[in-house]
Write a protein that holds these residues in place. Structure first.
Motif, short mmCIF file in Angstrom:
data_model
loop_
_atom_site.label_atom_id
_atom_site.label_comp_id
_atom_site.label_asym_id
_atom_site.label_seq_id
_atom_site.Cartn_x
_atom_site.Cartn_y
_atom_site.Cartn_z
N GLU A 58 -0.11 -12.57 -0.35
CA GLU A 58 0.62 -11.37 0.06
C GLU A 58 1.29 -10.72 -1.16
OE1 GLU A 58 4.33 -11.88 2.21
OE2 GLU A 58 3.77 -10.26 3.58
N ARG A 116 0.61 -7.02 -2.60
CA ARG A 116 1.74 -6.07 -2.66
C ARG A 116 1.99 -5.56 -4.06
NH1 ARG A 116 6.01 -8.64 0.94
NH2 ARG A 116 5.46 -7.96 3.05
N HIS A 126 1.66 0.91 5.59
CA HIS A 126 3.12 1.06 5.65
C HIS A 126 3.63 1.08 7.09
CE1 HIS A 126 3.88 1.54 1.43
NE2 HIS A 126 3.09 2.58 1.31
N LEU A 160 1.80 -1.68 -0.69
CA LEU A 160 1.81 -1.45 0.76
C LEU A 160 2.68 -2.51 1.46
CD1 LEU A 160 -1.93 -0.45 1.04
CD2 LEU A 160 0.00 1.06 1.55
N THR A 161 3.36 -2.08 2.52
CA THR A 161 4.39 -2.90 3.16
C THR A 161 3.81 -4.10 3.90
OG1 THR A 161 5.45 -0.77 3.57
CG2 THR A 161 6.44 -2.69 4.64
N HIS A 162 2.80 -3.83 4.73
CA HIS A 162 2.25 -4.89 5.58
C HIS A 162 0.88 -5.31 5.07
CE1 HIS A 162 5.38 -4.25 8.55
NE2 HIS A 162 5.19 -2.94 8.41
N ASP A 199 4.87 0.41 10.56
CA ASP A 199 5.27 -0.82 11.24
C ASP A 199 4.57 -0.99 12.59
OD1 ASP A 199 7.08 -1.18 9.17
OD2 ASP A 199 8.76 -0.28 10.27
#
Ligand SMILES: *Cc1c(COP(=O)(O)O)cnc(C)c1O
Length: 465
Positions: free
Chosen positions: A85, A89, A273, A94-96, A275
């Protein structure tokens, strides 16, 4: 003055070797017959130089193998997952991050969460699995390359670019039917051609204006970053990592096959990104791929990818890789073999329509040429033409826009002498091009027919001696 070598060497030494097997022409003729003239149906042991794909076929580094020994196989929350992860990242921002067993699983999950029947998903050019996953949702996969991208012999630094005006026109007239826009870097089906940051930013601006998310099909993000460094003024000399980060900064998410610039033999991811979208994608992931901290991968796969993503951005590696393909291009140009210009990042594409003008598109000139390269030299390539793209969802048939044979280079596998051999095989077959016959399909599945169709040469012989 210091020594300035001209030779770009393979930036590695070989620690483990795998023999490759020589065969006779008669053995290859028999193997081709038994495989119904479909190179996907050959046994790999009957192939000398395998350029079928660069997907999952690369050599891993000692650091990757060391990482695999460190693989944490805990079901949930493994250290390997956190390293994976973190690596994703650091490059994408990117967030997720959602791990998947390969790129198409990321596509299926993303489109399952975003695409409905009747929708349109534009792309510079859809890769075949991307197209199939969109069509499986009852939607249309629309290619919007710049016109230069469709002319094989034309020189242009960024033939992978999207036609921004065409995208704008589509969104102005049909916004409601477009759930997302995709951009493929490099443009695989369009010849391994790069997309410029300027084009990516222009596409981004149009997407923003209409409120449509933009996703990168990021399989060859590192090769694309190298081309930007070499060809896009402002970025000259910048590190591939900086450029990759700049590319990902323009998008809302990405799908990735780690079998390409992840430098691994299997794996992929989906990242974004949003959620809410991430939550829906993770729900789908659990159903078919696995828990969100492994997504169908072993802990050791996650380690190999975490290391590989960084290695793909190494400057010496990228320089050697892009040069190997360009070098074959130089050799073929010298003998007048028509190639897609300029050479792509992961592959060289031969323009079979130009090389075999006596074979009509629906007698599959590129397929015939790839079969001939195997017969004469034991080289396995892949057709990107009317067998791959000619089959329409309604069962009819239409010629593809180009007839190409792709020679895809596995990462860190072959050396310059292998490439010299390839140039010899191609030169030999080129000298006998008038004798190559067209093909017909004798049986085919309803979709993605190139993987399993049976073919036969028209008139019984592929290449008269
Ligand atoms: C390989 C590839 C995919 C699919 O990835 P897989 O790992 O083969 O499932 C999607 N898009 C592009 C551009 C690719 O090259």
């Amino acid at each position: 003055m210091t020594f300035q070598p001209h030779t770009i060497i393979e930036p590695f030494r070989i620690k483990s070797v795998e023999p490759i097997r020589q065969t006779t022409r008669a053995e290859r003729a028999a193997a081709l017959e038994a495989a119904h003239y479909n190179l996907f149906l050959l046994r790999a042991r009957d192939v000398l130089i395998d350029l079928l794909t660069d997907s999952g076929t690369g050599a891993m580094s000692s650091a990757q193998w060391a990482g695999m020994m460190r693989g944490d196989e805990s079901y949930a929350g493994a250290d390997s997952w956190y390293r994976f992860e973190d690596a994703v990242r650091r490059i994408t921002g990117l967030t997720h991050v959602i791990p998947t067993h390969q790129g198409r699983a990321a596509e299926r999950i993303l489109f399952g969460a975003t695409v409905s029947a009747g929708d349109i998903v534009p792309n510079n050019t859809h890769f075949d699995t991307t197209r199939a996953n969109i069509e499986a949702r009852g939607a249309t996969a629309l290619d919007l390359p710049i016109p230069e991208g469709r002319q094989p012999s034309l020189q242009h630094p960024f033939k992978g670019n999207m036609d921004v005006a065409a995208l704008e026109h589509l969104l102005a007239t049909d916004r409601a039917r477009v759930p997302l826009v995709m951009m493929t870097v490099t443009n695989n089906s369009g010849g391994g051609q790069p997309v410029s940051l300027a084009n990516l930013r222009a596409v981004r601006a149009v997407c923003r204006q209409y409120g449509v998310p933009l996703f990168l099909d990021a399989c060859r993000f590192a090769e694309n970053a190298w081309f930007i460094r070499e060809r896009e003024g402002d970025w000259a000399g910048r590190s591939p990592r900086d450029i990759a980060q700049a590319m990902f900064a323009e998008v809302d998410g990405a799908t990735m096959s780690a079998k390409k610039d992840g430098m691994a033999n299997i794996g992929g991811f989906l990242a974004m990104h949003d959620d809410d979208l991430a939550r829906r994608c993770r729900d789908a992931l659990i159903l078919t791929e696995g828990f969100p901290t492994y997504g169908g991968l072993a802990g050791y796969d996650l380690e190999a990818i975490a290391v590989g993503l960084d290695e793909a951005l190494d400057e010496d590696y990228l320089r050697y890789r892009i040069r190997s393909v360009a070098y074959l291009g130089d050799r073929l140009r010298q003998v007048g073999i028509p190639i897609m210009e300029p050479p792509g990042g992961h592959a060289l594409y031969i323009d079979a329509a130009a090389l075999l003008p006596h074979i009509p598109a629906l007698e599959y000139p590129a397929w015939a040429l790839s079969a001939a390269l195997y017969l004469e030299g034991g080289v396995r390539s892949v057709e990107i033409g009317s067998v791959m793209f000619g089959q329409q969802p309604d069962g009819s048939e239409r010629a593809a826009s180009m007839e190409l044979v792709r020679l895809a280079f596995p990462r860190r596998v072959y050396t310059q002498s292998h490439v010299d051999y390839l140039a010899e095989v191609l030169t030999y077959v080129h000298g006998r091009r008038d004798r190559i016959r067209g093909m017909r399909i004798t049986s085919q599945p309803p979709a993605l027919r190139h993987f399993s169709a049976h073919l036969a040469p028209i008139g019984g012989t592929l290449l008269a001696l």
